[in-house]
Scaffold this active site. Sequence first.
Site, mmCIF file in Angstrom:
data_model
loop_
_atom_site.group_PDB
_atom_site.id
_atom_site.type_symbol
_atom_site.label_atom_id
_atom_site.label_comp_id
_atom_site.label_asym_id
_atom_site.label_seq_id
_atom_site.Cartn_x
_atom_site.Cartn_y
_atom_site.Cartn_z
ATOM 1 N N GLU A 54 -23.948 6.776 -12.637
ATOM 2 C CA GLU A 54 -22.496 6.600 -12.701
ATOM 3 C C GLU A 54 -21.843 7.439 -11.599
ATOM 4 O O GLU A 54 -22.376 8.490 -11.212
ATOM 5 C CB GLU A 54 -22.032 7.049 -14.101
ATOM 6 C CG GLU A 54 -20.592 6.907 -14.412
ATOM 7 C CD GLU A 54 -20.028 5.502 -14.310
ATOM 8 O OE1 GLU A 54 -19.986 4.995 -13.195
ATOM 9 O OE2 GLU A 54 -19.608 4.955 -15.338
ATOM 10 N N ASP A 93 -15.304 10.684 -16.908
ATOM 11 C CA ASP A 93 -13.926 11.132 -17.092
ATOM 12 C C ASP A 93 -13.743 11.397 -18.599
ATOM 13 O O ASP A 93 -14.136 12.454 -19.104
ATOM 14 C CB ASP A 93 -13.014 10.030 -16.546
ATOM 15 C CG ASP A 93 -11.564 10.435 -16.458
ATOM 16 O OD1 ASP A 93 -11.172 11.430 -17.073
ATOM 17 O OD2 ASP A 93 -10.793 9.750 -15.775
ATOM 18 N N GLY A 148 -18.159 1.349 -9.361
ATOM 19 C CA GLY A 148 -18.103 2.621 -8.649
ATOM 20 C C GLY A 148 -19.441 3.230 -8.263
ATOM 21 O O GLY A 148 -19.540 3.927 -7.259
ATOM 22 N N ASP A 191 -12.453 4.417 -6.391
ATOM 23 C CA ASP A 191 -11.344 3.666 -5.816
ATOM 24 C C ASP A 191 -9.981 4.094 -6.350
ATOM 25 O O ASP A 191 -9.873 4.762 -7.379
ATOM 26 C CB ASP A 191 -11.514 2.174 -6.122
ATOM 27 C CG ASP A 191 -11.190 1.840 -7.584
ATOM 28 O OD1 ASP A 191 -11.744 2.516 -8.487
ATOM 29 O OD2 ASP A 191 -10.371 0.945 -7.828
ATOM 30 N N PHE A 199 -7.077 13.176 -8.804
ATOM 31 C CA PHE A 199 -7.437 11.785 -8.544
ATOM 32 C C PHE A 199 -8.342 11.728 -7.310
ATOM 33 O O PHE A 199 -7.870 11.797 -6.179
ATOM 34 C CB PHE A 199 -6.185 10.930 -8.335
ATOM 35 C CG PHE A 199 -6.418 9.479 -8.633
ATOM 36 C CD1 PHE A 199 -5.675 8.829 -9.594
ATOM 37 C CD2 PHE A 199 -7.431 8.765 -7.975
ATOM 38 C CE1 PHE A 199 -5.919 7.479 -9.882
ATOM 39 C CE2 PHE A 199 -7.676 7.431 -8.266
ATOM 40 C CZ PHE A 199 -6.913 6.789 -9.211
HETATM 41 C C1 PRP Z 1 -14.618 4.432 -13.666
HETATM 42 C C2 PRP Z 1 -15.944 5.086 -13.372
HETATM 43 C C3 PRP Z 1 -16.605 5.109 -14.714
HETATM 44 C C4 PRP Z 1 -15.452 5.254 -15.681
HETATM 45 C C5 PRP Z 1 -15.365 6.670 -16.142
HETATM 46 O O1 PRP Z 1 -14.806 3.064 -13.657
HETATM 47 O O2 PRP Z 1 -16.684 4.352 -12.433
HETATM 48 O O3 PRP Z 1 -17.308 3.912 -14.978
HETATM 49 O O4 PRP Z 1 -14.260 4.895 -14.963
HETATM 50 O O5 PRP Z 1 -14.291 6.814 -17.008
HETATM 51 P P1 PRP Z 1 -14.428 7.258 -18.533
HETATM 52 O O6 PRP Z 1 -15.386 8.411 -18.588
HETATM 53 O O7 PRP Z 1 -13.012 7.689 -18.862
HETATM 54 O O8 PRP Z 1 -14.855 6.103 -19.334
HETATM 55 P P2 PRP Z 1 -13.616 2.011 -13.590
HETATM 56 O O9 PRP Z 1 -13.333 1.494 -14.946
HETATM 57 O O10 PRP Z 1 -12.451 2.601 -12.834
HETATM 58 O O11 PRP Z 1 -14.259 0.831 -12.792
HETATM 59 P P3 PRP Z 1 -14.941 0.811 -11.336
HETATM 60 O O12 PRP Z 1 -16.287 1.470 -11.484
HETATM 61 O O13 PRP Z 1 -15.034 -0.623 -11.056
HETATM 62 O O14 PRP Z 1 -14.057 1.571 -10.388
#
Ligand code: PRP
Length: 180
Positions: free
Chosen positions: A98, A102, A43, A158, A151
């Site tokens: 990042e 979340d 991301g 994504d 969302f």
């Molecule tokens: C998303 C985002 C962060 C993570 C945050 O990645 O890019 O890395 O989730 O979430 P958290 O604070 O609950 O850990 P994702 O796993 O969806 O992968 P991506 O970056 O490939 O979309």
Amino acid sequence: MLKGIGKVLFTEEAIQNRVKELAAEITEDYQGKEIIVVGILTGAFIFMADLIREIKLPLTVDFIDVASYGSSTYSSGVVRIVKDLEKSIENAHVLVVEDIVDTGLTLNYISQNLLSRHPASLKICAFLDKPSRRQAPIKVDYLGYKIPDEFAVGYGLDFAEKYRSLPYIAVLAPEEYIKR
Ligand code: PRP
């Protein structure tokens, strides 16, 4: 408006202005230092590409990718590295980039892991933060925007790997996740 996309949260112009402000702050804070910018795949790559072009410091880039064990919908908090950094960060000033914080579980794991490699310093820059979802404590040093628990897609974010390339950030239309 693109199919599947709802309300726009941040326009392309707003994003680019905020990125410039964050980069200016980072440039100021690290004066006289060289930094390693670490992007968390996937991301962060779009935000990171914009950010580093506005940071007026000598820098290098590296990437790390992690996956959580268990359900893909609900993070278990147990994370594993699927692609590690290419270079050592020992004694280096590291800025982790990042797209969104979340639960904080991803950054919590990555910060602890990177700190164990003895960098000179470690800071976090995230474009979005959903503080209401936090499960693990995370200090975000440079933040684009706080958002409510909606969302969000676009600008790297994504839904089922789609919408990352949108230059703006929007809320996913409810029919998108209902139909799946
Ligand atoms: C998303 C985002 C962060 C993570 C945050 O990645 O890019 O890395 O989730 O979430 P958290 O604070 O609950 O850990 P994702 O796993 O969806 O992968 P991506 O970056 O490939 O979309």
